[in-house]
Design an enzyme around this catalytic site. Structure first.
Site, PDB file in Angstrom:
ATOM      1  N   CYS A 137       0.813  -1.213   0.000  1.00 15.72           N
ATOM      2  CA  CYS A 137       0.000   0.000   0.000  1.00 15.72           C
ATOM      3  C   CYS A 137       0.850   1.268   0.000  1.00 15.72           C
ATOM      4  CB  CYS A 137      -0.938  -0.003   1.205  1.00 15.72           C
ATOM      5  SG  CYS A 137      -0.158  -0.510   2.755  1.00 15.72           S
ATOM      6  N   HIS A 250      -3.252   6.136   4.841  1.00 17.84           N
ATOM      7  CA  HIS A 250      -1.824   6.291   5.115  1.00 17.84           C
ATOM      8  C   HIS A 250      -1.358   7.683   4.682  1.00 17.84           C
ATOM      9  CE1 HIS A 250      -1.683   2.179   6.134  1.00 17.84           C
ATOM     10  NE2 HIS A 250      -0.997   1.677   5.129  1.00 17.84           N
TER      11      HIS A 250
END
Length: 342
Positions: A137, A250
């Site tokens: 990711c 994130h």
């Protein structure tokens, strides 16, 4: 059975391996949102989850226990059940003639497995031999921002610090963060069960195993995967990864050194025009991307682009992206979309 580079020109039989997890649920939503050409959808999971029901696109589907026979006649497998599960079923999937887009780290660094971010290296997807790897990711989010800059000036070094949400550790970690936050606010001391430490009003260095070089596994994933995706095997790259008390997005602080000075305005223009990237720059209000700006959304938001005052050939910027969406499920479906006949 050999697997064609492209998917068949017809509605497809699609299987989601790991359908009960957070990414699996996002895959379900995105298949419907993006009108992916699904004729039949099979939801596969462990014996523990088999038999559960799931509503999708007006249908009531039953989650099946994964087995070799479950892949018969399937064209595409979207796998998000962990590396050991992907390794266990890879041969059966390929033998059935399906293409597996795998969200685990099991095959990412294999020479014969493409590692693909569609906005960055789409041509690599067609080199597959039945398996295409979905990157980590943090790597996906980073390379979206690096690619338009690297196309203009050669990269020399990348330094990145990540601020990674609970979702990277799965749906149970997200629930634990919610529970622990309530406990702390009520005066209790939470006891972690999913993560090694409580994330409630706390942060800690990424909990993946430490390697012999004192970098954790997550940090080395970023190093090695970015080099492979960008086609820069010798790129100087260092990372520090941190878990923070955010549910599903994130963030990354990035410092990039180029082979020559890079005017900030030029970099901003390139990022603003880059596919999958949204520039957010409001210096007058000191307003730049935040995790809440990207949660549940497709774009990676980039801002606070500036020259590094310690090195005139370097730029610094900040980015945020939804870990479950572009950091996992969306990128996987975009890879599959590359293989659809024009």
């Amino acid at each position: 059975m050999s697997t064609a580079a492209s998917l068949p020109n017809r509605p497809l039989k699609v299987a989601i391996l790991g359908a009960s997890g957070a990414v699996g649920q996002e895959l379900l939503q995105l298949l419907q949102e993006r009108h992916f050409p699904v004729k039949e959808l099979r939801l596969l999971a462990s014996a523990r989850s088999s038999g559960s029901r799931c509503a999708w696109n007006g249908q009531d589907l039953t989650v099946q226990e994964v087995s070799e026979s479950a892949f018969e006649g399937v064209d595409l497998v979207l796998a998000s059940a962990g590396g050991s599960v992907s390794r266990q079923w890879r041969d059966a999937i390929v033998a059935a003639g399906a293409v597996m887009v795998d969200n685990s780290s099991a095959f990412r660094m294999d020479d014969d497995v493409p590692l693909v971010v569609p906005e960055v290296n789409p041509e690599e997807a067609f080199r597959h031999r039945g398996v295409i790897a979905n990157p980590n990711c943090t790597t996906i989010l980073l390379t979206l921002a690096l690619a338009p800059l690297a196309a203009r000036r050669a990269l020399r070094r990348v330094v990145v610090s990540t601020y990674q949400s609970a979702s990277g550790a799965g749906a149970q970690a997200m629930e634990e963060l919610k529970t622990h936050s309530h406990q702390v606010l009520s005066g209790a001391t939470p006891t972690p069960a999913v993560l090694p430490h409580s994330l409630a009003f706390n942060l800690f260095l990424h909990n993946s195993p430490l390697q012999a070089n004192s970098y954790c596994e997550e940090e080395m994933k970023m190093v090695n995967e970015t080099r492979k995706i960008m086609g820069l095997p010798n790129l100087r790259f260092t990372a520090t990864c941190v878990r923070v008390p955010v549910l599903r997005a994130h963030s990354e602080a990035v410092n990039v050194e180029f082979d020559a000075p890079f005017p900030v305005r030029e970099a901003r223009d390139l990022l603003a025009a880059a596919p999958g990237v949204q520039l957010m720059e409001d210096p007058a209000s000191n307003r730049f991307p935040m995790p809440t700006d990207v949660a549940g959304r497709d774009p990676v938001m980039v801002g606070r682009v500036r020259e590094d005052i310690s090195e005139p050939k370097s730029l610094e910027f900040w980015l945020c992206g939804d870990q479950i969406r572009k950091g996992a499920a969306l990128n996987a479906i975009q890879i599959a979309e590359l293989l659809l006949p024009a």
